[in-house]
Design a protein around this motif. Sequence first.
Motif, short mmCIF file in Angstrom:
data_model
loop_
_atom_site.label_atom_id
_atom_site.label_comp_id
_atom_site.label_asym_id
_atom_site.label_seq_id
_atom_site.Cartn_x
_atom_site.Cartn_y
_atom_site.Cartn_z
N ALA A 47 16.31 78.95 50.48
CA ALA A 47 17.33 78.95 49.60
C ALA A 47 17.44 79.76 48.43
O ALA A 47 16.18 79.73 47.86
N THR A 48 18.20 80.63 47.96
CA THR A 48 18.08 81.23 46.81
C THR A 48 18.93 80.61 45.46
O THR A 48 18.76 80.70 44.58
N THR A 49 19.86 79.77 45.91
CA THR A 49 20.67 79.03 44.91
C THR A 49 21.38 77.74 45.77
O THR A 49 21.37 77.75 46.97
N HIS A 50 21.70 76.98 44.96
CA HIS A 50 22.41 75.72 45.41
C HIS A 50 23.78 75.60 44.87
O HIS A 50 24.26 74.44 44.91
N THR A 51 24.34 76.42 44.35
CA THR A 51 25.58 76.53 43.66
C THR A 51 26.57 77.50 44.30
O THR A 51 26.22 78.51 44.34
N PRO A 52 27.43 77.01 44.72
CA PRO A 52 28.55 77.87 45.30
C PRO A 52 28.90 78.92 44.25
O PRO A 52 29.06 78.71 43.05
N ARG A 53 29.39 80.10 44.71
CA ARG A 53 29.86 81.14 43.92
C ARG A 53 31.14 82.22 44.77
O ARG A 53 30.58 82.44 45.97
N ILE A 54 32.13 82.11 44.22
CA ILE A 54 33.10 83.16 44.68
C ILE A 54 33.38 84.06 43.66
O ILE A 54 33.44 84.05 42.35
N VAL A 55 33.66 85.33 44.01
CA VAL A 55 33.99 86.47 43.15
C VAL A 55 35.50 87.01 43.36
O VAL A 55 35.95 87.02 44.63
N VAL A 56 36.05 87.12 42.48
CA VAL A 56 37.56 87.51 42.55
C VAL A 56 37.74 88.87 42.24
O VAL A 56 36.96 89.50 41.41
N ALA A 57 38.32 89.72 43.42
CA ALA A 57 38.43 91.08 43.10
C ALA A 57 39.22 91.37 41.72
O ALA A 57 40.53 90.74 41.52
N PRO A 58 38.74 92.57 41.02
CA PRO A 58 39.73 92.77 39.78
C PRO A 58 40.93 93.14 39.98
O PRO A 58 41.76 92.64 39.06
#
Length: 369
Positions: free
Chosen positions: A177-188
Amino acid sequence: PFADSILYGLISLRARTPAPIFEPAQLPSIRRVLLLLTTGLGDAVLSSPVFPALRRALPKAQIHLFCRAAWAPLFKADRTLDVVVSYHGKYRRFFPTVAALRSFDPDLAVVLHGNDPDVIPLAYLAGSRYIVRVPTRGTRYEFLLANRERPQDASIVAGLHYVENRLRVLDTLGIPATTHTPRIVVAPEATVDMAGRLSSRLQGAPYWVLHARAADLYKGWPDDKLRTLLIQARQRCPRYAVVLTGGSAEAESLQGLAAGIKGVYCVAGEFDIEGTAAVLADAACVVAPDTGILHLAAALDRPVVGLYAPTFSSLVGPRAGQSMPIVIQKPRTCDPCVEKSCPFTPRNCMDQIGTEEVLAALRAQLGEA
């Protein structure tokens, strides 16, 4: 159930030999990966830490995500994914969906949840050589799973947070695993559109978000306490406007909740999930019960206040990158908890949460404590 039985019969006839077993040594040969994630919003967000690990392990592979059409816009700006394919619901557009998946011809299919009985067959009909899911038990299609012989993959681990249970599929694949934190990216462009649509109401004022409703009523906080929170927050944090988010079906009740309170704006039903994410991403804080929106806000690294009683934040609590979530956790008042059949809603265990403690948590997140 009738369609499930027909599909099971057809798959059983077609899959006459056991599916091949996946070994981590085979990972370098994988060129096309299909991720299947067709559950609710919260599950989708909490499964996202799997994506960067797969991309790091397979930098040259094509990685396609198959997810609910409603959530697909959330992942279009994620650079760890190449293509997002929409799932339109159980057996809806079934044959066009199979055709779309077969055109990709995945080497490996990774199912990131343990429900939706048509999903493993879809992965099989897509031509996937290896299909991997944790848990392997709990499906009549276990014979299609390439990790069915791993006893450690048989079931979820009780007491483990949802994210950690989802990341266990990486162990199956031999990927760290590289992270245990969810991450979402919003389109500009979504942010620009959202700001334009809210600017006339907010007039440049900072705001915090109240997402009052949960899909399951037993997770909700009583309306009288929600309204008291709005009134007191406007009195004690007057420079912050309040935005109420929700679906179109909730718009009327949320408008009633905000009625007569200056500086509270209801946008329920005005934005799709990408627009809602843009609203959350600009918020000074988000207050919500255990919902997908709470997890989405945390994955956008916004300060959140989570309200919990029938569910446990140790198992399904919000996780953020830099911001620190505040969770108000109360005990269940019934044992066993009957959850969706709770006869006491709205005066169930969520009623233990007091308005003053929520307001104190909100003010702490706003830096006004």
